[in-house]
Design an enzyme around this catalytic site. Structure first.
Site, PDB file in Angstrom:
ATOM      1  N   HIS A  26       0.839  -1.202   0.000  1.00 31.95           N
ATOM      2  CA  HIS A  26       0.000   0.000   0.000  1.00 31.95           C
ATOM      3  C   HIS A  26       0.874   1.252   0.000  1.00 31.95           C
ATOM      4  O   HIS A  26       2.031   1.210   0.407  1.00 31.95           O
ATOM      5  CB  HIS A  26      -0.865   0.046   1.263  1.00 31.95           C
ATOM      6  CG  HIS A  26      -1.716  -1.166   1.473  1.00 31.95           C
ATOM      7  ND1 HIS A  26      -2.844  -1.412   0.742  1.00 31.95           N
ATOM      8  CD2 HIS A  26      -1.607  -2.198   2.340  1.00 31.95           C
ATOM      9  CE1 HIS A  26      -3.394  -2.544   1.149  1.00 31.95           C
ATOM     10  NE2 HIS A  26      -2.659  -3.047   2.116  1.00 31.95           N
ATOM     11  N   VAL A  85       8.434 -20.125  22.109  1.00 32.53           N
ATOM     12  CA  VAL A  85       8.907 -19.355  23.262  1.00 32.53           C
ATOM     13  C   VAL A  85       7.817 -19.394  24.328  1.00 32.53           C
ATOM     14  O   VAL A  85       6.660 -19.033  24.066  1.00 32.53           O
ATOM     15  CB  VAL A  85       9.237 -17.908  22.843  1.00 32.53           C
ATOM     16  CG1 VAL A  85       9.545 -17.047  24.062  1.00 32.53           C
ATOM     17  CG2 VAL A  85      10.406 -17.904  21.869  1.00 32.53           C
TER      18      VAL A  85
HETATM   19  C1  FAD Z   1      -6.407 -10.911   5.495  1.00 32.46           C
HETATM   20  C2  FAD Z   1      -5.187 -10.048   5.602  1.00 32.46           C
HETATM   21  C3  FAD Z   1      -4.814  -9.239   4.536  1.00 32.46           C
HETATM   22  C4  FAD Z   1      -3.701  -8.412   4.638  1.00 32.46           C
HETATM   23  N1  FAD Z   1      -3.303  -7.708   3.547  1.00 32.46           N
HETATM   24  C5  FAD Z   1      -2.199  -6.932   3.625  1.00 32.46           C
HETATM   25  C6  FAD Z   1      -1.738  -6.236   2.486  1.00 32.46           C
HETATM   26  O1  FAD Z   1      -2.252  -6.390   1.375  1.00 32.46           O
HETATM   27  N2  FAD Z   1      -0.685  -5.399   2.648  1.00 32.46           N
HETATM   28  C7  FAD Z   1      -0.066  -5.223   3.855  1.00 32.46           C
HETATM   29  O2  FAD Z   1       0.834  -4.406   3.944  1.00 32.46           O
HETATM   30  N3  FAD Z   1      -0.439  -5.933   4.929  1.00 32.46           N
HETATM   31  C8  FAD Z   1      -1.473  -6.790   4.841  1.00 32.46           C
HETATM   32  N4  FAD Z   1      -1.855  -7.523   5.916  1.00 32.46           N
HETATM   33  C9  FAD Z   1      -1.073  -7.436   7.151  1.00 32.46           C
HETATM   34  C10 FAD Z   1       0.194  -8.293   7.082  1.00 32.46           C
HETATM   35  O3  FAD Z   1      -0.119  -9.599   6.684  1.00 32.46           O
HETATM   36  C11 FAD Z   1       0.833  -8.306   8.466  1.00 32.46           C
HETATM   37  O4  FAD Z   1       1.013  -6.986   8.889  1.00 32.46           O
HETATM   38  C12 FAD Z   1       2.186  -9.006   8.477  1.00 32.46           C
HETATM   39  O5  FAD Z   1       2.140 -10.246   7.828  1.00 32.46           O
HETATM   40  C13 FAD Z   1       2.615  -9.188   9.923  1.00 32.46           C
HETATM   41  O6  FAD Z   1       3.818  -9.897   9.934  1.00 32.46           O
HETATM   42  P1  FAD Z   1       4.434 -10.388  11.295  1.00 32.46           P
HETATM   43  O7  FAD Z   1       5.765 -10.947  10.971  1.00 32.46           O
HETATM   44  O8  FAD Z   1       4.352  -9.303  12.307  1.00 32.46           O
HETATM   45  O9  FAD Z   1       3.424 -11.509  11.832  1.00 32.46           O
HETATM   46  P2  FAD Z   1       3.232 -13.033  11.404  1.00 32.46           P
HETATM   47  O10 FAD Z   1       3.425 -13.246   9.975  1.00 32.46           O
HETATM   48  O11 FAD Z   1       1.929 -13.459  11.990  1.00 32.46           O
HETATM   49  O12 FAD Z   1       4.418 -13.787  12.139  1.00 32.46           O
HETATM   50  C14 FAD Z   1       4.467 -13.966  13.524  1.00 32.46           C
HETATM   51  C15 FAD Z   1       5.191 -15.268  13.789  1.00 32.46           C
HETATM   52  O13 FAD Z   1       5.424 -15.397  15.183  1.00 32.46           O
HETATM   53  C16 FAD Z   1       5.349 -16.770  15.512  1.00 32.46           C
HETATM   54  N5  FAD Z   1       5.117 -16.891  16.955  1.00 32.46           N
HETATM   55  C17 FAD Z   1       4.066 -16.399  17.652  1.00 32.46           C
HETATM   56  N6  FAD Z   1       4.200 -16.701  18.960  1.00 32.46           N
HETATM   57  C18 FAD Z   1       5.351 -17.396  19.088  1.00 32.46           C
HETATM   58  C19 FAD Z   1       6.013 -17.996  20.196  1.00 32.46           C
HETATM   59  N7  FAD Z   1       5.527 -17.930  21.443  1.00 32.46           N
HETATM   60  N8  FAD Z   1       7.170 -18.658  19.964  1.00 32.46           N
HETATM   61  C20 FAD Z   1       7.687 -18.742  18.699  1.00 32.46           C
HETATM   62  N9  FAD Z   1       7.090 -18.197  17.622  1.00 32.46           N
HETATM   63  C21 FAD Z   1       5.944 -17.529  17.813  1.00 32.46           C
HETATM   64  C22 FAD Z   1       4.183 -17.259  14.667  1.00 32.46           C
HETATM   65  O14 FAD Z   1       4.228 -18.661  14.494  1.00 32.46           O
HETATM   66  C23 FAD Z   1       4.385 -16.492  13.374  1.00 32.46           C
HETATM   67  O15 FAD Z   1       5.118 -17.240  12.435  1.00 32.46           O
HETATM   68  C24 FAD Z   1      -2.954  -8.372   5.845  1.00 32.46           C
HETATM   69  C25 FAD Z   1      -3.307  -9.214   6.903  1.00 32.46           C
HETATM   70  C26 FAD Z   1      -4.396 -10.060   6.781  1.00 32.46           C
HETATM   71  C27 FAD Z   1      -4.731 -10.988   7.900  1.00 32.46           C
END
Ligand code: FAD
Length: 508
Positions: free
Chosen positions: A45, A186
């Protein structure tokens, strides 16, 4: 130490390796990109859809600008397809429209709304938005509703495959010295005298003085483990429909969204739209549903109907029969609906990167930049390593090669000539490369995310058992132990007619 191997955790780890090879990424799942980073809409975006003054908007605008550099050297496709914001009579609430005369309403739809969008973008630092009249809207996107009155084209919007990008970042980090440790949850953070001392996992304790909490929907729980919380994440599910790219690759040129005046949206999200993927599939969605369970990625028939109904107005002739799949992911909003990116003041060495709902993918480069500011303060060197390798080698995509290139690969290794997935034209050599890569695929979905096996029209009907057989052979396990996506998702329940054999019993 980074907790969470999503796009955010892997991007931070890759960035740390520019300065220091010694970084570990932990994830509880059996692959990277198993949270929201595998189930989103892949849009980079521009920031135009975010609330003014939020950290989300600031980092989104900056992240979008940084994207070309962010993906350079990773071997991941990124293209700026743009976003068309369409203004129609439904952009205005009926109670507002009713109070207006026809000329006043026409002026609002043709002039004031588009000008307002451009001014809103400018105030956020988004330049180059173009106002289009009805004819220009329909010339750009002929499948858009004929009720379109005007539009705004935002050229900054981009597309990237989110799980391929996450895998690429993880591998690039590994090339530069990082370790990605999977299947490791974790369960606690050791804090002594107000400082991080270690991470407690289901497989033992690891000493560290620095923890970056990138745990997605679970980031509030991980923060609490350290006593560095103070925010709550309420999971919000989003479902999306995916269409056959053979049918829809030219259905929309850019992303397309219907403009709705502030206050018209019931859900707390940008409202979704029609988006191509980098591979050419049309996506419609996503929905936005508050859920109790952070693992709830179910999709109901009602949700699918809701998507059909919502987008039937914007794209009246979309090819309903070409839907090949539906997926849903869980967003990680806080109650404040903004990112929480902070070095804890209570626990030295603990950094929260939480509340990373959409636009987390788009903002990733700027989130990383902000986090690195804290990490340098906490002791990560400021001087880049001279031996940082900027390039991640990639496996060729057979489907994208010309005949001469294909022939040359097959001569070197005949497994390049063995087509495993007929819809997506994936060869055995590509499946092998995925299974033996730096962050290896160990199940069907892992192979699928890396190679596109099973992503075509037949959804794995042809290639499923072939991929399973290759996985079993390469991992040295019986095919009955191959899973779809790790523990608890067996592909096969037993051998054919096993329960009919003498001395064997089974369920009726
Ligand atoms: C339907 C949908 C559509 C979206 N569309 C867009 C888009 O078009 N453009 C955009 O910019 N954003 C979009 N987003 C948002 C985007 O997907 C997220 O902001 C981004 O993927 C977040 O990444 P992350 O690494 O923070 O989280 P995640 O990808 O959720 O990764 C977190 C990781 O932490 C791990 N974890 C959690 N707890 C523990 C623990 N205790 N021990 C070890 N591991 C753990 C999990 O297994 C996971 O792999 C969308 C989200 C959704 C749901």
């Amino acid at each position: 130490m980074v907790v969470g191997a999503g796009i955010i955790g892997c991007a931070i780890a890759r960035e740390i390796t520019r300065y220091l090879p010694d970084v570990v990424v932990l994830d509880k799942e059996n692959d990277v990109a198993c949270g929201a980073s595998k189930a989103n809409n892949a849009e980079v975006h521009s920031g135009i859809g975010e609330d003014a003054g939020t950290l989300k908007q600031k980092l989104n605008v900056r992240g979008n600008r940084m994207y070309d550099e962010f993906v350079a050297g990773l071997g991941v496709d990124f293209r700026r397809q743009g976003l068309l914001i369409v203004v129609t009579p439904r952009s205005v609430p009926p109670e507002v429209a009713e109070k207006m005369g026809p000329e006043e309403l026409d002026e609002l739809l043709r002039v004031k709304i588009p000008e307002g969008i451009v001014a809103y973008g400018k105030a956020a630092g988004i330049e180059g938005l173009r106002i289009l009249n009805r004819e220009e809207v329909l010339a750009r996107e002929p499948n858009v509703t004929p009720e379109a009155v005007s539009g705004v084209f935002d050229p900054h919007y981009g597309l990237v495959c989110p799980y391929k990008l996450t895998i690429a970042l993880a591998e690039h980090a590994v090339i530069n010295g990082a370790r990605v440790i999977l299947n490791t949850e974790v369960t606690g953070i050791r804090v002594e005298d107000g400082e991080v001392r270690g991470v407690i996992t289901n497989r033992g304790e690891i000493a560290t003085g620095l923890v970056i909490n990138a745990a997605g929907v679970f980031a509030d729980e991980v923060a609490e483990m350290a006593g560095a919380g103070g925010f709550r994440i309420h999971p919000r599910k989003g479902a999306t429909l995916l269409f056959d790219r053979q049918v829809t690759s030219e259905y929309v040129r850019s992303s397309v969204a219907l403009f709705r005046m502030p206050g018209m949206k019931k859900e707390r999200s940008k409202g979704g739209g029609a988006m191509p993927t980098v591979e050419g599939n049309l996506q419609l969605g996503p929905t936005a549903v508050e859920v109790e369970d952070k693992y709830d990625t179910s999709i109901s028939a009602e949700e699918i109907e809701e998507i059909f109904e919502r987008f039937h107005y914007l794209l009246p002739n979309f090819p309903k029969e070409a839907v090949i799949s539906a997926f849903s992911g869980v967003r990680a909003p806080t109650h404040e609906e903004d990112f929480v990116i902070e070095a804890s003041e209570r626990v030295r060495g603990f950094v929260n990167v939480a509340g990373i709902q959409s636009p987390g993918l788009a903002s990733a480069p700027a989130i990383v930049e902000m986090v690195m500011g804290f990490l340098h303060e906490l002791g990560i060197p400021r001087e880049p390593r001279p031996d940082f390798d900027p390039i991640r080698p990639t496996t060729p995509r057979f489907a994208e090669l010309d005949d001469r290139e294909r022939d040359s690969l097959i001569r070197k290794d005949p497994r390049w000539g063995n087509i495993v997935c007929r819809c997506e034209y994936v060869t055995e050599a590509e499946v092998l490369a995925a299974i033996h890569s730096l962050v290896p695929a160990t199940d069907m979905d892992g192979v699928k995310r890396r190679t596109r096996t099973g992503m075509g029209r037949c959804q794995g009907g042809f290639c499923g058992h072939r991929v399973a057989a290759i996985l079993a052979r390469e991992l040295g396990i019986p095919v009955t132990e191959v899973t779809k996506s790790g523990g608890g998702s067996p592909l096969y329940l037993g051998e054919n007619k096993e329960f009919l054999q003498p001395g064997r019993s089974g369920h009726a």
